[in-house]
Design a protein around this motif. Sequence first.
Motif, PDB file in Angstrom:
ATOM      1  N   ARG A  67       0.862  -1.195   0.000  1.00  0.00           N
ATOM      2  CA  ARG A  67       0.000   0.000   0.000  1.00  0.00           C
ATOM      3  C   ARG A  67       0.888   1.232   0.000  1.00  0.00           C
ATOM      4  O   ARG A  67       1.745   1.398   0.873  1.00  0.00           O
ATOM      5  CB  ARG A  67      -0.905   0.022   1.234  1.00  0.00           C
ATOM      6  CG  ARG A  67      -2.088  -0.950   1.138  1.00  0.00           C
ATOM      7  CD  ARG A  67      -3.145  -0.598   2.187  1.00  0.00           C
ATOM      8  NE  ARG A  67      -2.536  -0.447   3.509  1.00  0.00           N
ATOM      9  CZ  ARG A  67      -3.111   0.173   4.523  1.00  0.00           C
ATOM     10  NH1 ARG A  67      -4.319   0.711   4.376  1.00  0.00           N
ATOM     11  NH2 ARG A  67      -2.491   0.269   5.694  1.00  0.00           N
ATOM     12  N   ARG A  68       0.679   2.106  -0.970  1.00  0.00           N
ATOM     13  CA  ARG A  68       1.619   3.190  -1.229  1.00  0.00           C
ATOM     14  C   ARG A  68       0.911   4.541  -1.115  1.00  0.00           C
ATOM     15  O   ARG A  68      -0.243   4.671  -1.530  1.00  0.00           O
ATOM     16  CB  ARG A  68       2.136   3.020  -2.657  1.00  0.00           C
ATOM     17  CG  ARG A  68       3.361   3.788  -3.000  1.00  0.00           C
ATOM     18  CD  ARG A  68       3.881   3.329  -4.344  1.00  0.00           C
ATOM     19  NE  ARG A  68       2.983   3.714  -5.422  1.00  0.00           N
ATOM     20  CZ  ARG A  68       3.118   3.298  -6.678  1.00  0.00           C
ATOM     21  NH1 ARG A  68       4.077   2.467  -7.013  1.00  0.00           N
ATOM     22  NH2 ARG A  68       2.269   3.702  -7.596  1.00  0.00           N
ATOM     23  N   GLY A  77       4.967   7.871  -2.397  1.00  0.00           N
ATOM     24  CA  GLY A  77       5.548   6.600  -2.802  1.00  0.00           C
ATOM     25  C   GLY A  77       5.938   5.730  -1.618  1.00  0.00           C
ATOM     26  O   GLY A  77       6.296   4.566  -1.796  1.00  0.00           O
ATOM     27  N   GLY A  78       5.836   6.269  -0.417  1.00  0.00           N
ATOM     28  CA  GLY A  78       6.212   5.500   0.767  1.00  0.00           C
ATOM     29  C   GLY A  78       5.118   4.513   1.165  1.00  0.00           C
ATOM     30  O   GLY A  78       3.970   4.597   0.718  1.00  0.00           O
ATOM     31  N   MET A  79       5.501   3.576   2.027  1.00  0.00           N
ATOM     32  CA  MET A  79       4.581   2.518   2.439  1.00  0.00           C
ATOM     33  C   MET A  79       3.635   3.025   3.527  1.00  0.00           C
ATOM     34  O   MET A  79       4.049   3.715   4.456  1.00  0.00           O
ATOM     35  CB  MET A  79       5.399   1.341   2.968  1.00  0.00           C
ATOM     36  CG  MET A  79       4.552   0.139   3.326  1.00  0.00           C
ATOM     37  SD  MET A  79       5.631  -1.266   3.713  1.00  0.00           S
ATOM     38  CE  MET A  79       4.389  -2.410   4.342  1.00  0.00           C
ATOM     39  N   ILE A  80       2.358   2.650   3.423  1.00  0.00           N
ATOM     40  CA  ILE A  80       1.346   3.042   4.417  1.00  0.00           C
ATOM     41  C   ILE A  80       1.448   2.079   5.614  1.00  0.00           C
ATOM     42  O   ILE A  80       1.417   0.863   5.431  1.00  0.00           O
ATOM     43  CB  ILE A  80      -0.072   2.943   3.794  1.00  0.00           C
ATOM     44  CG1 ILE A  80      -0.189   3.771   2.508  1.00  0.00           C
ATOM     45  CG2 ILE A  80      -1.140   3.327   4.815  1.00  0.00           C
ATOM     46  CD1 ILE A  80      -0.183   5.254   2.700  1.00  0.00           C
ATOM     47  N   ASN A  98      11.715   1.927   2.561  1.00  0.00           N
ATOM     48  CA  ASN A  98      11.782   0.978   3.673  1.00  0.00           C
ATOM     49  C   ASN A  98      10.374   0.597   4.103  1.00  0.00           C
ATOM     50  O   ASN A  98       9.425   1.350   3.890  1.00  0.00           O
ATOM     51  CB  ASN A  98      12.515   1.615   4.860  1.00  0.00           C
ATOM     52  CG  ASN A  98      14.007   1.668   4.609  1.00  0.00           C
ATOM     53  OD1 ASN A  98      14.685   0.644   4.596  1.00  0.00           O
ATOM     54  ND2 ASN A  98      14.510   2.870   4.376  1.00  0.00           N
ATOM     55  N   PRO A  99      10.243  -0.553   4.768  1.00  0.00           N
ATOM     56  CA  PRO A  99       8.910  -0.940   5.257  1.00  0.00           C
ATOM     57  C   PRO A  99       8.469  -0.001   6.383  1.00  0.00           C
ATOM     58  O   PRO A  99       9.316   0.565   7.088  1.00  0.00           O
ATOM     59  CB  PRO A  99       9.132  -2.352   5.824  1.00  0.00           C
ATOM     60  CG  PRO A  99      10.480  -2.790   5.385  1.00  0.00           C
ATOM     61  CD  PRO A  99      11.273  -1.573   5.041  1.00  0.00           C
ATOM     62  N   GLY A 156       8.514  -1.811   0.012  1.00  0.00           N
ATOM     63  CA  GLY A 156       8.828  -0.384   0.096  1.00  0.00           C
ATOM     64  C   GLY A 156       9.604   0.132  -1.103  1.00  0.00           C
ATOM     65  O   GLY A 156       9.696   1.335  -1.310  1.00  0.00           O
ATOM     66  N   LYS A 157      10.169  -0.769  -1.914  1.00  0.00           N
ATOM     67  CA  LYS A 157      10.970  -0.336  -3.065  1.00  0.00           C
ATOM     68  C   LYS A 157      10.146  -0.443  -4.361  1.00  0.00           C
ATOM     69  O   LYS A 157       9.235  -1.253  -4.464  1.00  0.00           O
ATOM     70  CB  LYS A 157      12.201  -1.241  -3.230  1.00  0.00           C
ATOM     71  CG  LYS A 157      13.045  -1.394  -1.980  1.00  0.00           C
ATOM     72  CD  LYS A 157      14.086  -0.316  -1.894  1.00  0.00           C
ATOM     73  CE  LYS A 157      15.051  -0.591  -0.747  1.00  0.00           C
ATOM     74  NZ  LYS A 157      15.837   0.573  -0.374  1.00  0.00           N
ATOM     75  N   VAL A 158      10.509   0.347  -5.355  1.00  0.00           N
ATOM     76  CA  VAL A 158       9.897   0.227  -6.686  1.00  0.00           C
ATOM     77  C   VAL A 158      10.995   0.382  -7.731  1.00  0.00           C
ATOM     78  O   VAL A 158      12.048   0.960  -7.459  1.00  0.00           O
ATOM     79  CB  VAL A 158       8.814   1.297  -6.942  1.00  0.00           C
ATOM     80  CG1 VAL A 158       7.609   1.083  -6.052  1.00  0.00           C
ATOM     81  CG2 VAL A 158       9.372   2.696  -6.762  1.00  0.00           C
TER      82      VAL A 158
END
Lengths: 409, 409
Positions: free
Chosen positions: A54-55, A106-109, A89-90, B205-207
């Motif tokens: 999820r981004r 673009g980071g993780m939710i 990163n996670p 976390g990466k794309v």
Amino acid sequence: MELLKVDTIEAARDKLIQAMTEKHPEIIELNLLSAQGYIAARDHYSNEQVPDFRRSSVDGYAVISSDTAGANESLPVFMQIVDEVIMGNPAKKEIHTGECAYVPTGGMIPKGADAMVMVEYCEQFDRDQIAIYNAVPFGKNIVYEGEDIKKGDLVIKQGTKLCSKEIGVMACLGITKVQVYKPYKITIISTGDELISLEDKPSIGKVRDINSYSISAMAQNQGFDVLQTMVINDDEQALRKAVSDAIKVSDIVVISGGSSQGKKDATKKIIDELTGEGAFTHGLALKPGKPTILGYDNKENVLLVGLPGHPTAAILVFELLIIWLWKYITKQPEEKSVFAKITTNLAGAPGKTTCQLVKLIKNNMEYLAEPIYGKSGLITSLSSSEGYIIIEQNKEGLKKDEIVEVFYL
Amino acid sequence: MELLKVDTIEAARDKLIQAMTEKHPEIIELNLLSAQGYIAARDHYSNEQVPDFRRSSVDGYAVISSDTAGANESLPVFMQIVDEVIMGNPAKKEIHTGECAYVPTGGMIPKGADAMVMVEYCEQFDRDQIAIYNAVPFGKNIVYEGEDIKKGDLVIKQGTKLCSKEIGVMACLGITKVQVYKPYKITIISTGDELISLEDKPSIGKVRDINSYSISAMAQNQGFDVLQTMVINDDEQALRKAVSDAIKVSDIVVISGGSSQGKKDATKKIIDELTGEGAFTHGLALKPGKPTILGYDNKENVLLVGLPGHPTAAILVFELLIIWLWKYITKQPEEKSVFAKITTNLAGAPGKTTCQLVKLIKNNMEYLAEPIYGKSGLITSLSSSEGYIIIEQNKEGLKKDEIVEVFYL
């Protein structure tokens, strides 16, 4: 009067396809960065889901959406900042009610959060206190797993021209090598005793060779590999030698000029001889473009094309048959076109398909198509046009203001 | 909230033009056969008339038109063949009443003759007797001196993209070398800790890096010389070094990502530093495309462009600003577009220009434009679209069935 036994465009196309059934275009593999402009030779399906987590689609704070209910510019809600998600990163901490975490675009939710508030609607008070001036609904500014691309999705269809959008999708999926159709290798020969090279000043009766230049440019524009262009006088022996040599290295040999019923015309004879079975098309029911000859050398798998000598006719026939063939065989989708209002009545030609050059004029949210007249063979009628329309052979003509489909040339 | 001080597209374009006034694009000279796809850097006028002699546009017999009066399929007129014009040679004999001469397509019309009868309408009886079954008017099938191109005619305008038609005209006039604009040299840098190379499988976390591929393809499609593409982490030092190095060899340096208000964004800072005067645009009133930064290095004459990280926004901003700039500076004519009916109501964005992706659907002699929805950043919304429409910032929105202008992407 053999030239009267002519093929319609459709018949000539059918014969071309039949002749080429054995000649599958070669497939080559390119690095993605070099594939711009090539045609995809197979369907590409996704092996992954995109995104894979999820981004966030904004810079801001991940929240539980119900916590923001009622927030507005004059009445913020206050929240505890419990984490900052680091790009790439996670997300580590779970979000509970009253809590939020900074997440860059673009980071993780983080787990627990279900919406993002843009940073523009937030005001940070101290290290871990923030005022939020915007109520966000569930899912706001979040891209879900697989929302962009699902595993197994068809992402690039065979026949697609690879441009920025397609190359972007392939990069996204980690496709570094791509299989594309190898463009045809083509030799272009102009024939005629009247032809001189560009450097020479024409003496009376002579003209400079146009077709090897214009046809070469059209071929290059499709990505074809133009092996050689040359001018040969009306000398049957020399022409036979040149065509025989070209057959050994080319997929297509184009001979322009020498295909009308003039006394010195050797093109038909040579195509008949070199193809074994003889030419399969001895003229087109097309205006302009009648003196067109097509044959196929089954031994060497080479298509032999006799184009009209007139520059306009040569370009139109090359477009309607050879570029059409390349697009058909490589499964390219239908041509981009423009619909336009024709500015004048236009007669068709009985028993012939008419290919009429037009100029496109933008006029108050519509296009007008203005026919370019001029005797066949005038190079300026070609250069002042932007495209062409087709008047089918069973159609009497077009009425002023009728809507026509214009194809770019 | 500095990002709210944004420029409209028009303001950003004006600033780009102003910044680039000193940087005239270089002009290079190419052989005509290699000029396909380049942009003409000057007007070309004709030094010659074309044709330079009265020329036949058919294979047939040169006659005095009044001699053929009344001829038809059942009632021929009979004529004396007095000459055969050899292709590429001057016509020698003058034609008098009752006489004719064979002239091949492109051959010179003999003195005295004023029309051509196509060979299909003639039947030769013996060496010098012929029956003509067609009455021709004065001038029929003849191209006159200078009828195609007159001395002094403007044949190729500065800014014209050189394709088959233009290259044909230049060949006709003996123009073997052509001056064209030298395409920009460009370096494309993607930034972000989340970015990995295409070969790697993204961990959580990466794309994968998309923008260096898609922007490179767009640049290549305009003929630009893509010097290098690279991915740099969110490391200010490394990014400054990469941009400084690129400035030494490039006309344009593009940095994608790192230009929104995230915490690690170094792009703006680096553009400010390296341009001396600082960035001149700190955001666009464009949806999507807000986080765009523009600056100009006056010492090295290099344009620095910070593009949004979102693939769709990056492509649209590159199209609307950088490709627009190239076309403006090289004096290219207005974009080819398509008018289409929008399939649904569409809201604008208050105070912003909206760039909406659409799919084009051919429907009964008109095009429909179907908006492609999808959250910003979805690569598939980009790849499934064919073009875009612009909703001006002072426009509330579009009504279903309204005619819109679609630009290809």
